[in-house]
Design an enzyme around this catalytic site. Sequence first.
Site, PDB file in Angstrom:
ATOM      1  N   HIS A 121     -35.373 -35.233 -19.850  1.00 43.34           N
ATOM      2  CA  HIS A 121     -35.741 -36.038 -18.678  1.00 43.34           C
ATOM      3  C   HIS A 121     -34.631 -36.056 -17.628  1.00 43.34           C
ATOM      4  O   HIS A 121     -34.918 -36.040 -16.430  1.00 43.34           O
ATOM      5  CB  HIS A 121     -36.156 -37.450 -19.101  1.00 43.34           C
ATOM      6  CG  HIS A 121     -37.517 -37.461 -19.736  1.00 43.34           C
ATOM      7  ND1 HIS A 121     -38.670 -37.320 -19.007  1.00 43.34           N
ATOM      8  CD2 HIS A 121     -37.890 -37.542 -21.025  1.00 43.34           C
ATOM      9  CE1 HIS A 121     -39.702 -37.326 -19.834  1.00 43.34           C
ATOM     10  NE2 HIS A 121     -39.263 -37.458 -21.062  1.00 43.34           N
ATOM     11  N   HIS A 179     -32.479 -33.557 -34.569  1.00 42.81           N
ATOM     12  CA  HIS A 179     -31.341 -34.291 -34.017  1.00 42.81           C
ATOM     13  C   HIS A 179     -31.616 -35.784 -33.994  1.00 42.81           C
ATOM     14  O   HIS A 179     -30.825 -36.579 -34.471  1.00 42.81           O
ATOM     15  CB  HIS A 179     -30.980 -33.796 -32.618  1.00 42.81           C
ATOM     16  CG  HIS A 179     -29.691 -34.364 -32.142  1.00 42.81           C
ATOM     17  ND1 HIS A 179     -29.595 -35.609 -31.556  1.00 42.81           N
ATOM     18  CD2 HIS A 179     -28.428 -33.887 -32.222  1.00 42.81           C
ATOM     19  CE1 HIS A 179     -28.323 -35.846 -31.285  1.00 42.81           C
ATOM     20  NE2 HIS A 179     -27.600 -34.827 -31.675  1.00 42.81           N
ATOM     21  N   GLU A 209     -29.473 -39.408 -37.445  1.00 42.26           N
ATOM     22  CA  GLU A 209     -29.532 -40.868 -37.602  1.00 42.26           C
ATOM     23  C   GLU A 209     -31.002 -41.245 -37.706  1.00 42.26           C
ATOM     24  O   GLU A 209     -31.778 -40.755 -36.898  1.00 42.26           O
ATOM     25  CB  GLU A 209     -28.925 -41.577 -36.381  1.00 42.26           C
ATOM     26  CG  GLU A 209     -27.503 -41.202 -36.049  1.00 42.26           C
ATOM     27  CD  GLU A 209     -26.485 -41.917 -36.919  1.00 42.26           C
ATOM     28  OE1 GLU A 209     -26.852 -42.933 -37.543  1.00 42.26           O
ATOM     29  OE2 GLU A 209     -25.353 -41.449 -36.979  1.00 42.26           O
ATOM     30  N   HIS A 239     -23.986 -30.176 -36.284  1.00 41.47           N
ATOM     31  CA  HIS A 239     -24.763 -31.057 -37.172  1.00 41.47           C
ATOM     32  C   HIS A 239     -25.213 -30.330 -38.440  1.00 41.47           C
ATOM     33  O   HIS A 239     -25.181 -30.896 -39.526  1.00 41.47           O
ATOM     34  CB  HIS A 239     -25.980 -31.609 -36.432  1.00 41.47           C
ATOM     35  CG  HIS A 239     -25.623 -32.629 -35.390  1.00 41.47           C
ATOM     36  ND1 HIS A 239     -24.926 -33.780 -35.691  1.00 41.47           N
ATOM     37  CD2 HIS A 239     -25.877 -32.682 -34.063  1.00 41.47           C
ATOM     38  CE1 HIS A 239     -24.766 -34.494 -34.587  1.00 41.47           C
ATOM     39  NE2 HIS A 239     -25.329 -33.852 -33.580  1.00 41.47           N
TER      40      HIS A 239
HETATM   41 CO    CO Z   1     -25.579 -34.639 -31.670  1.00 42.99          CO
END
Ligand code: CO
Length: 292
Positions: A121, A179, A209, A239
Amino acid sequence: MIKKTSVSLLVVCVLVFFSATAFAGAHGKKKPMKKGILLAAFGSSFPETQGVFEHIEEKVKAAFPNVPVRWGYTSHIIRHKLAKQGEHLDSVEMALARMMDEGFTHVAVQSLHTIAGEEFHGTRRNASAFGDMAGGFKKILTGYPLLGTSDDLKRVSDCVIKIIPKQRKKSEAVIFMGHGTHHPANAFYEALVYRLQKKDQNIYVGTVEPGIDEIRDALLKKGIKKAYLIPFMSVAGDHARNDMAGDEDDSWKSILAKVGVTGVPVMKGTAEFDCFVEIWVDHLKNVMSHFK
Ligand code: CO
């Protein structure tokens, strides 16, 4: 009275005509159409992932052989990390400013993000601002990320099934690491899980998360002893290497190992598979079809 009006109208028309031709003549001839593509990726600090971006660029160039392709990276952190190592990458805004200076009139910004979250966005908002600027682009549009529409969900879930290692048995789990974001678009991961589990109950999608706890518990309940771990991000970067497959105590592999589940990492990002890249390219095709 009527005559007077029509005469003055004629004068106005002539003036308008002359001023218009004067503009087109002496100054700024009407800009010829110049199309360009800007690929907007999050970026990665691992040089090994460069090949992945090249793979995307090859596919894009094959689809649009005569259109110049530029890159912009949305992650501030990654750009600054690389700058310290002497590698200077453009942000989306810097790349667009250069394209504006080069006289591009129609620009397709293709998001290489996974979901339409904050990065997407932000890219779209700033790209369209370039269309509002004086001397800016005549038209600038941003293509959807990998998961932009319901149709994408269908295509992505088919592709996910396709890339699972052949040696995996149905009794073993496959866990994808997305992610994740606080943006409402995070729900796309849940929608993907729904689609995938209609095909195969042992496929999961988690996010960095809040992590893997819920999935771990589900595996324990089912008595699953082995799980393939695959990044659901365009590149197998930080990650994937650390949070997913790392040796640290809190990596997904370690969390699973603690409860007796063997994690088998597959270090390949989505952008390494044609069936995913084709979705991004199709979104780009859709944008380019507006430039006529
Ligand atoms: Co990240």
